[in-house]
Design an enzyme around this catalytic site. Structure first.
Site, short mmCIF file in Angstrom:
data_model
loop_
_atom_site.label_atom_id
_atom_site.label_comp_id
_atom_site.label_asym_id
_atom_site.label_seq_id
_atom_site.Cartn_x
_atom_site.Cartn_y
_atom_site.Cartn_z
N ASP A 45 0.89 -1.17 0.00
CA ASP A 45 0.00 0.00 0.00
C ASP A 45 0.91 1.21 0.00
O ASP A 45 2.14 1.09 -0.10
CB ASP A 45 -0.95 -0.03 1.22
N HIS A 91 -3.00 3.05 -4.55
CA HIS A 91 -2.42 2.59 -3.27
C HIS A 91 -0.98 2.11 -3.48
O HIS A 91 -0.53 1.17 -2.83
CB HIS A 91 -3.26 1.47 -2.66
N GLU A 138 -10.17 2.31 -5.00
CA GLU A 138 -9.95 3.72 -4.68
C GLU A 138 -8.90 4.41 -5.54
O GLU A 138 -8.10 5.17 -5.03
CB GLU A 138 -9.57 3.86 -3.21
N ASP A 186 -11.60 -2.85 11.27
CA ASP A 186 -10.85 -1.65 11.70
C ASP A 186 -11.79 -0.57 12.24
O ASP A 186 -11.33 0.40 12.83
CB ASP A 186 -10.02 -1.08 10.55
N THR A 206 -5.00 -1.61 9.09
CA THR A 206 -4.24 -1.35 10.32
C THR A 206 -3.69 0.08 10.43
O THR A 206 -2.69 0.29 11.10
CB THR A 206 -3.10 -2.38 10.47
C1 ACM Z 1 -10.85 -0.93 0.70
O1 ACM Z 1 -11.31 -0.93 1.85
N1 ACM Z 1 -10.33 0.18 0.20
C2 ACM Z 1 -10.86 -2.11 -0.12
#
Ligand code: ACM
Ligand code: ZN
Length: 618
Positions: A190, A265, A332, A425, A470
């Protein structure tokens, strides 16, 4: 009077012997029988096939005394594959477990089923049982037939935003298999870190795995790197480390699903090899958390070098991971840089693509071909639907169930992970009593969700996952806290028949399981015992109602800033108004006269803010 007392005593002692069975996930069929089996030094463990050796050896380490293997012994635990007359009933992962005073027998079609039967057997031991237990272990007699509803029962661990060591990942595997999960999805890359050695691209880990150390910062809030500050925080798995994790997982019937999140990402990759982005600007992967609308964190789809680099990455990935699927992320993507990039614009012209959504779709389709050439299937987040889905892609639906429904209607396979039911999360209870994060996904949201929407054929839904991002999870203890007990709820959603689900039944079994987690030093959240506040507009002010997820709790409260206890007012269900001058409501939950939830102090202003917000915004 005397007779009544004696009878009471008699019933109490009967109940003490026949403690009800508490299993998570709830099995398909369970019949409790009289009597008990005892594991002790005279118990032999017997298998009818070499494929059962690892499971047998593993079980032997879970109950303190190592059990001699082979025939004989005062009592036997017999593990069998291939002896079922009807293979169809149990499938690959089902089992029949029969416990009599002299024999435990687990029958399955395959070793995985025996392993799950052994997990059930362990849950039938007293909750304080651990690998360090000494002495005989009683197990109630029972007959259990069990098999999963879904073949894909996963958890996702984001090891990019915070790195977790090989040992921690292995511990996570040990924890998840207790509840019959079979897939560990590792989010390996990421913006905040690249976590897997790629031998042909050494900068990915030399540079991309490290950032400056920051304590307590959430995403978007980390202090940027200071001039000359060394990047000391992070880490990565060597390919040897990963082989060890894969092997460890395999022995526990867990598939590791690797994710390399592209085309966006990708800041860690771009920071390592700057020529991969549209702007080609250098980006240090050092500040922790960045905003993709400011930073060019997407790969340039017009640049052939990008595909050459990705070919190297996925060649090594395909050779390393035995999983049928590779996850390419796809979520995204901020597409603004593509729209103005000459290379991306040329690609769009050459490939007759009408817009940047179709450019992303071109990218995913090209990745699907690349993975297919290496013997792998592509899975991606539901954004891969935008601009046209790749022909054989499997969709992981996270922005609700909508993407999954669309994909299933196009006859594509789907893994359900809708964020409002499966994102581990998010806050799991009242935010005033939790470490800071965002959103809300309560235990009951996890438990009451069903992965198969009414409008979809179940055959397209492979199963589902709980996903732990996380950004705000810096330690493995916090990984556990965010995972359990919500992943207990999801384990039951993915394994048990829909008809076997009962909220009160689950919470009672969960509380029993808490003792087992305590004995194993596994951290879990008790947030479901905390108060839920529901403010509602009333006249020119508002009222607040209170409830709890776990039923049968008493709520004590005060507006005078002191600490409530059972000598304070007990909430009776009537919406409360703040008395004149009061600025804070303090509450605590009790059960049978003992405190059970955390004391929560909440400001009137905070409740007022929530009046106009939806369920998910805290
Ligand atoms: C995601 O939560 N961006 C897959
Ligand atoms: Zn470009």
């Amino acid at each position: 009077m005397k007779v009544v007392s004696l009878l009471t005593l008699f019933f109490v002692s009967i109940c003490a012997v026949a403690e009800p069975i508490h299993l998570i996930p709830q099995p398909v069929a369970l019949t409790e029988k009289p009597g008990k089996f005892t594991i002790d030094a005279g118990t032999h463990l017997q298998t009818n096939d070499p494929s059962l050796q690892p499971a047998a050896a593993w079980f032997s380490t879970q109950v303190g005394t190592p059990l001699p293997q082979g025939k004989g012994g005062k009592t036997q635990i017999i593990l069998e594959v291939g002896t079922m007359k009807d293979r169809n009933l149990l499938g690959k992962e089902g089992y029949v477990l029969t416990i009599t005073p002299s024999t435990v027998r687990i029958k399955a079609n395959e070793a995985a089923g025996v392993f799950y039967g052994l997990q059930t057997l362990l849950q039938l031991t007293p909750p304080e049982t651990t690998a360090a237990s000494k002495g005989p272990i009683p197990i109630p007699c029972a007959e259990i037939t069990d098999y999963p509803r879904f073949g894909w029962r996963g958890l996702m661990l984001d090891v990019s935003r915070h790195f977790f060591t090989k040992q921690e990942v292995e511990r996570y595997i040990d924890e998840m298999v207790r509840y019959k999960y079979n897939t560990l999805h590792l989010h390996l890359s990421d913006d905040q870190g690249w976590r897997l050695e790629i031998k042909s691209l050494p900068m990915l880990t030399q540079k991309g795995a490290w950032r400056v150390a920051r304590t307590g910062a959430r995403w978007g809030e980390a202090l940027p790197a200071l001039a000359g500050e060394p990047a000391t925080e992070g880490g990565f798995y060597t390919q040897d480390d990963m082989r060890e994790i894969i092997q460890y997982a395999k022995q526990r019937f867990v598939t590791i699903l690797p994710e390399i999140d592209i085309p966006a990402h990708s800041l860690a990759m771009i920071a390592s090899y700057p020529n991969l982005s549209c702007t080609q600007l250098p980006y240090p992967v050092n500040a922790g958390f960045r905003n993709p609308t400011r930073d060019d964190n997407a790969l340039c789809i017009g640049n052939d070098t990008v595909f050459e680099v990705l070919d190297k990455v996925f060649t090594e990935l395909a050779a390393l991971f035995p999983s049928e699927y590779i996850h390419i992320g796809g979520d995204e993507a901020y597409k603004g840089f593509w729209a103005s990039c000459p290379k991306c614009k040329r690609r769009m012209t050459e490939e007759h693509l009408n817009n940047v959504d179709e450019l992303q779709s071109y990218f995913v389709k090209r990745m699907e071909k690349m993975l297919k050439s290496k013997g792998k299937k592509l899975i991606g987040w539901d954004e891969i639907l935008e601009g046209g889905l790749a022909p054989e892609a499997t969709v992981m639906s996270w922005r609700g169930m909508k993407g999954g429904i669309t994909a299933a209607r196009m006859n594509h396979q789907v893994v359900m992970t809708p964020w409002d039911f499966c994102y581990l999360d998010l806050y799991q209870g009242e935010s005033a009593a939790e470490p800071p994060t965002y959103g809300i996904c309560r235990l009951k949201d996890c438990y009451t969700y069903d992965p198969v929407p009414d409008s979809v054929e179940e055959k397209y839904i492979l199963g589902g996952q709980g996903n732990l991002w996380t950004e705000s999870v810096p330690t493995f203890r916090q990984v556990e806290y965010m995972t359990w007990p919500r992943a207990l709820a999801l384990a039951e959603v993915y394994w048990s028949p829909r008809s076997a689900r009962s909220w009160d039944g689950f919470t009672s079994r969960m509380e029993h399981e808490f003792q087992r987690l305590d004995a194993s030093n596994i951290k879990y959240a008790r947030s479901a015992y905390n108060v839920i506040f529901t403010p509602k507009k009333a006249d020119r002010d508002f009222t607040v109602s209170m409830s709890t997820e776990v039923s049968g709790l008493d709520i004590y409260y005060t507006f005078d800033n002191t600490n409530p206890d059972p000598y304070y007012p007990k909430y009776d269900g009537t919406p409360l108004k703040f008395p004149l001058g009061a600025t804070q409501l303090n509450v605590i939950t009790y059960r049978n006269g003992h405190p059970i939830g955390a004391q929560v102090n909440i400001k009137k202003d905070e409740l007022a803010k929530r009046l106009d917000q939806g369920r998910h915004v805290y």
